[in-house]
Scaffold this active site. Sequence first.
Site, PDB file in Angstrom:
ATOM      1  CG  HIS A 161      -1.924   1.013   1.053  1.00 38.91           C
ATOM      2  ND1 HIS A 161      -3.185   0.714   0.329  1.00 38.91           N
ATOM      3  CD2 HIS A 161      -1.927   2.458   1.387  1.00 38.91           C
ATOM      4  CE1 HIS A 161      -3.894   1.975   0.353  1.00 38.91           C
ATOM      5  NE2 HIS A 161      -3.087   3.030   1.124  1.00 38.91           N
ATOM      6  CB  ALA A 162       1.241   3.964  -2.357  1.00 40.09           C
ATOM      7  CG  HIS A 194      -2.515  10.482  -2.812  1.00 39.22           C
ATOM      8  ND1 HIS A 194      -3.398  11.058  -2.470  1.00 39.22           N
ATOM      9  CD2 HIS A 194      -1.568   9.954  -1.796  1.00 39.22           C
ATOM     10  CE1 HIS A 194      -3.629  10.708  -1.021  1.00 39.22           C
ATOM     11  NE2 HIS A 194      -2.584  10.083  -0.685  1.00 39.22           N
ATOM     12  CD  GLU A 195       1.454   7.894  -1.474  1.00 39.96           C
ATOM     13  OE1 GLU A 195       2.012   8.367  -0.352  1.00 39.96           O
ATOM     14  OE2 GLU A 195       0.277   7.451  -1.503  1.00 39.96           O
ATOM     15  CG  HIS A 242       1.411  12.451   1.690  1.00 43.27           C
ATOM     16  ND1 HIS A 242       0.489  13.119   2.348  1.00 43.27           N
ATOM     17  CD2 HIS A 242       0.670  11.226   1.263  1.00 43.27           C
ATOM     18  CE1 HIS A 242      -0.764  12.384   2.468  1.00 43.27           C
ATOM     19  NE2 HIS A 242      -0.696  11.304   1.348  1.00 43.27           N
ATOM     20  CD  GLU A 299      -3.979  11.191   3.204  1.00 45.63           C
ATOM     21  OE1 GLU A 299      -3.596  10.827   1.960  1.00 45.63           O
ATOM     22  OE2 GLU A 299      -3.342  10.701   4.110  1.00 45.63           O
ATOM     23  CG  HIS A 335      -6.727   3.266   5.078  1.00 45.18           C
ATOM     24  ND1 HIS A 335      -6.521   2.573   3.868  1.00 45.18           N
ATOM     25  CD2 HIS A 335      -5.888   4.365   4.837  1.00 45.18           C
ATOM     26  CE1 HIS A 335      -6.007   3.451   2.991  1.00 45.18           C
ATOM     27  NE2 HIS A 335      -5.563   4.295   3.494  1.00 45.18           N
ATOM     28  CE1 TYR A 361      -5.817   8.892   2.115  1.00 40.49           C
ATOM     29  CE2 TYR A 361      -7.163   7.619   3.979  1.00 40.49           C
ATOM     30  CZ  TYR A 361      -5.934   7.737   3.316  1.00 40.49           C
ATOM     31  OH  TYR A 361      -4.714   7.415   3.679  1.00 40.49           O
TER      32      TYR A 361
END
Length: 628
Positions: free
Chosen positions: A368-369, A398-399, A402, A426, A527, A537
């Site tokens: 999971h990323a 997305h990553e 962060h 997020e 999660h 999210y």
Amino acid sequence: MRHSVLSSLVVSAALLGCAGIALARAPKPAAPVAPEPAPAPALPTPAEEARAFALAADDELRAVGIEAAQAAWDYQTDITDAHEAVLSAKSDASMAVATRLVQEAAKYKDVPGLDADTARLLHLIRVSPTIPAPVDAARRAELAQIVTELDGMYGKGEYCRPGETTCRDLGQLEQVLADAPKARSAKKAWDDQVDAYYGWRTISPPMRDMYTRFVTLGNEGARDIGFADMSELWRSGYDMTPAEFDGEVERLWQEVKPLYDQLHCYARAELSDHYGKKRVPTTGPIPAHVLGNMWSQSWEALYPLLAPYPAEPSLDVTAAMQAKGWEPQRLVKTAEGFFTSLGLDPLPQTFYERSMFVQPTDREVVCHASAWDVSTRGDLRIKMCIKVDEDSLLTLHHELGHNYYYQAYRTLPYLYQSGANDGFHEGIGDTLALSVTPAYLKELGILDTVSESPEANLNKQMSVALAKIAFLPFGRMMDKWRWQVFSGEIPPERYNEAWWALVKEYQGLVPLEDRGEQFFDPGAKYHIPANTPYMRYFLAAVLQFQFHEALCKASGHTGPLYTCSIHGSKEAGARLQEMLAMGASKPWPDALEAITGSRTMDARPIVEYFQPLMGWLAEENKGRTCGW
Ligand code: X8Z
Ligand code: ZN
């Protein structure tokens, strides 16, 4: 994922000197050498003591947080018993520190003359632990062991079909679901999807008892630090009361629900045509396994069945990248290129040296990323099992969102090294990904032909809606389930029944057959075993359109929101950076105001963005009975 692992496992402090501690100590009285000794320095006031405590606590939390993050990285990139033992011990240690500091912080809460900054640090000490640990050492160690093991169980999960010798992991099973809408035989695709969807859910029944125990111990920890239960704690991190936050979430959901109702109605009709009315009835909920995704949280894979104008130029980014021989690293570089086009710094070389980009074949990992800053000072990494497909390209944006947040606030106190609220964190990368338009994909050499016709635009809107609108009810229901589990409203003997009741209520989906309590289907979603809060999210799904609108405006864009791309806009980049650098140092409405000018979360931009598609869907759905 520092914000997630550490928010799961705790928070912490770097070994960066002890300015705070020095302040905390009462000065020694001066030695009586002179006939007239200088007056003794004044003792610190209660407000000064509170500040000294907060700064020292910040240092201490950072130190244990870094150790836990390092251990979590080692474990998630190589799931072994030895790494599990180290992580469990580090989590135990950091939880012990967090619980103690929350209790100590309570002493300073009401001291007179507290400055706003110290008050915020004290508040964050109290609400930051995602997994609050009981004071009792044995029970805390048990909790640390359970949360570590659950994470590993998910990472190692695979489905072994009875009678077959080879097993399939999540990535392989997800591929079955993603490919199904394109399959030539709908009948075979149906069976394959049933197999993959329910096959993956064989990983989670063994988690059920552990999860039940986790809830008991976590709730005890929450009570030990002054909350009714973990639900109250999780809802306390939004600069408003938990009840006010519930109201905000419900308000936003009601604003976006009409979008989902239209999409559901149209998708159901098309799926019914494709699989037959017996399998997908034209009224009522849709079987959950045919949406092209393991949790039906994103329906992008359905695009070939749902494209409004299939004759328009293809939007198949996956096929194009694969045909052109793209490699995982190129996807990473492309996503980074979007951030640097806004004037943000390139990622450090260590990012490329230390990240995990592809699934290793020689060991088990958590695929999971996630995005990390292990040192809290710029040791940026991602951990991901990149595939050369559109989903990975968007997930990389997305990553990196962060990572750029971490980078922007890395000089702040540790307790401020978070999103303004967790939905902000997020939403950053996703905001940029909204500017990954067909024209930009052409610039990248991925798509060969693009069109700006209204038909092509509707196709694009459909493809974005299948990701963004389909997600909304899932984002809404995940923590509705968890909050009710934590509060005891959903007891263990109703875990699965209550889960599916929410899936039906919010997503309008049902299982093929009754899923009894011998199953634990929530555990098949990352999660839940990883204990990462999920409401973030849902908030991000709304906020990213607010951010997009504001950045488009900053970039000088005029015209409808859905035509905007901020790619290359230094003005948009500067506006974004300003907000990122604030971290959690101020209540989130201040950060929202810095970027959008507004202090409230607002669904208007997402509704406005999808106006063209909504008009088209309303026409298509005329004469149909929508809802379920
Ligand atoms: O978990 C994630 C990210 C890491 S924070 C990959 N997401 C949610 C999910 O996969 O369920 C991004 C979208 C929703
Ligand atoms: Zn994320």
